[in-house]
Each structure stands twice: as C-alpha cells, then as structure tokens.
Design a protein around this motif. Structure first.
Motif, mmCIF file in Angstrom:
data_model
loop_
_atom_site.group_PDB
_atom_site.id
_atom_site.type_symbol
_atom_site.label_atom_id
_atom_site.label_comp_id
_atom_site.label_asym_id
_atom_site.label_seq_id
_atom_site.Cartn_x
_atom_site.Cartn_y
_atom_site.Cartn_z
ATOM 1 N N ASN A 165 37.147 32.109 49.846
ATOM 2 C CA ASN A 165 35.901 32.854 50.003
ATOM 3 C C ASN A 165 35.961 34.098 49.140
ATOM 4 O O ASN A 165 36.957 34.815 49.123
ATOM 5 C CB ASN A 165 35.699 33.271 51.461
ATOM 6 N N ARG A 166 34.850 34.318 48.464
ATOM 7 C CA ARG A 166 34.795 35.491 47.604
ATOM 8 C C ARG A 166 33.535 36.271 47.941
ATOM 9 O O ARG A 166 32.558 35.721 48.427
ATOM 10 C CB ARG A 166 34.781 35.080 46.138
ATOM 11 N N ASP A 211 32.952 40.848 43.181
ATOM 12 C CA ASP A 211 33.293 40.172 41.919
ATOM 13 C C ASP A 211 32.480 40.734 40.768
ATOM 14 O O ASP A 211 33.004 40.967 39.670
ATOM 15 C CB ASP A 211 33.070 38.653 42.031
ATOM 16 N N MET A 212 31.199 40.945 40.977
ATOM 17 C CA MET A 212 30.349 41.494 39.918
ATOM 18 C C MET A 212 30.809 42.914 39.546
ATOM 19 O O MET A 212 30.855 43.273 38.363
ATOM 20 C CB MET A 212 28.880 41.505 40.351
ATOM 21 N N LEU A 220 33.355 46.529 35.763
ATOM 22 C CA LEU A 220 34.377 47.549 35.544
ATOM 23 C C LEU A 220 35.339 47.108 34.441
ATOM 24 O O LEU A 220 35.676 47.887 33.538
ATOM 25 C CB LEU A 220 35.147 47.821 36.841
ATOM 26 N N GLY A 221 35.747 45.848 34.482
ATOM 27 C CA GLY A 221 36.651 45.320 33.465
ATOM 28 C C GLY A 221 36.027 45.362 32.089
ATOM 29 O O GLY A 221 36.682 45.736 31.098
ATOM 30 N N ARG A 222 34.757 45.019 31.980
ATOM 31 C CA ARG A 222 34.080 45.060 30.685
ATOM 32 C C ARG A 222 33.979 46.500 30.166
ATOM 33 O O ARG A 222 34.207 46.766 28.985
ATOM 34 C CB ARG A 222 32.680 44.458 30.810
ATOM 35 N N VAL A 239 36.259 34.176 38.397
ATOM 36 C CA VAL A 239 35.031 34.451 39.140
ATOM 37 C C VAL A 239 33.919 33.479 38.734
ATOM 38 O O VAL A 239 33.238 32.902 39.582
ATOM 39 C CB VAL A 239 34.590 35.916 38.927
ATOM 40 N N LEU A 240 33.758 33.298 37.423
ATOM 41 C CA LEU A 240 32.703 32.382 36.971
ATOM 42 C C LEU A 240 32.951 30.961 37.460
ATOM 43 O O LEU A 240 32.023 30.271 37.868
ATOM 44 C CB LEU A 240 32.593 32.405 35.449
#
Length: 173
Positions: free
Chosen positions: A2-3, A8-9, A14-16, A38-39
């Motif tokens: 479960n996510r 996740d978004m 943040l990573g980008r 995530v995708l």
C-alpha cells in the motif's frame, strides 16, 4: 504493498527539484528509482481500477437495457411514484406469467397430440405392412392354385385348398 499517492507525488517532486537544483541525487532521495517504483505501482493500480470500471460499465449497460425494457412495458409518466411503477410492472409480470402458463399448456397439448399421431402412424404402418404381406402371400397362393389347377380332374377339388389358404391369410377373429 500500500502506498500513499500524495506522499509519493511529494517525494517525486522533491527529488526532481533537488536533482534540477544541485544536479545530483541527495542521499536517501533517488529520483530515478523513486519515479520507476512509484510509477509502476500507480500504473498497476490504474490498470486494476480501469478493469473494474469496464466491468461496472458493462453491468450498468445491462441495467440500462433492463430499465429501457421495463419502460416499454408500462407508461412511466402515468405513474405518480416509484411504488406505482413497481405495481404496474408487477401487473405486467403477472400477465406475462399467465400468458406463459397458457403457452405451456398449449405446448403440452401439442406434445400429446404429436405423441398420439406418432402412435397412430406406427399402428397404420404395421397394418399396411401386414396387408402387404397378406397380399404377397395371396398372390403366391393364387399362383400356386393356378399351377395345381391343371392337375385337377374336378374343378371343385381345389376349393378346400383355397379355403385353407384364405383362412391362413385372414384368420377368423
């Protein structure tokens, strides 16, 4: 697994931002791996939801067809409430059941008549076959009598033979 879609978004954004700002990956935030993971998860969730959605659309189409058929049986506008519609439809169902019962009775009658006809046909067939056999035997007998008649001195001698042959073909009941 479960996510949380929102988390996740946030992680991906943040990573980008960190990758665009610093040109490198900060420890613990790998935008490439996070994005793939995530995708993949959310694409799988989407596929499952789409499949369920397609099934639900099929069910809704069947329900819509049933409702359209229901409307063809009764005058919806003449009914003041859903209860009136249900009563009207129940009356239609009752009439259809009665009609089906009548058709069932007629069908049973037709089957009975058919069965009687088949029995009668077989009886007539047996009678016809018996008559044909008797006629063949009669012909053979007449031919035999004619052959034997040349040997008789008195024409009445063959009368008893003919009488016996006729009794064998047509026994007295």
């Amino acid at each position: 697994m479960n996510r949380d879609w929102h988390k996740d978004m946030e992680r991906i954004q943040l990573g980008r931002k960190l990758f665009e700002t610093y040109g490198a990956v900060i420890e613990g935030v790998n935008s490439k791996e996070s994005l793939d993971e995530v995708l993949g998860y959310w694409l799988q969730q989407y596929a499952e939801l789409q499949s369920r959605n397609d099934e639900m659309l099929k069910v809704l189409e069947r329900i819509k067809a049933d409702i359209d058929e229901f409307r063809s049986y009764i005058d919806i506008e003449a009914c003041e409430s859903v209860e009136d519609q249900a009563r009207a439809f129940n009356e239609v169902l009752k009439a259809e059941r009665e009609r089906a019962d009548e058709l069932q009775k007629e069908y049973r009658y037709v089957l009975m008549v058919k069965e009687d006809f088949v029995k009668g046909y077989h009886l007539q067939e047996e009678r016809a076959n018996s008559a044909e056999a008797r006629e063949r035997k009669l012909r053979e007998t007449i031919e035999e009598v004619l052959r034997e008649a040349t040997k008789w001195e008195n024409p009445y001698e063959g009368y008893g033979d003919l009488q016996r042959m006729l009794l064998s073909l047509y026994p007295k009941e």
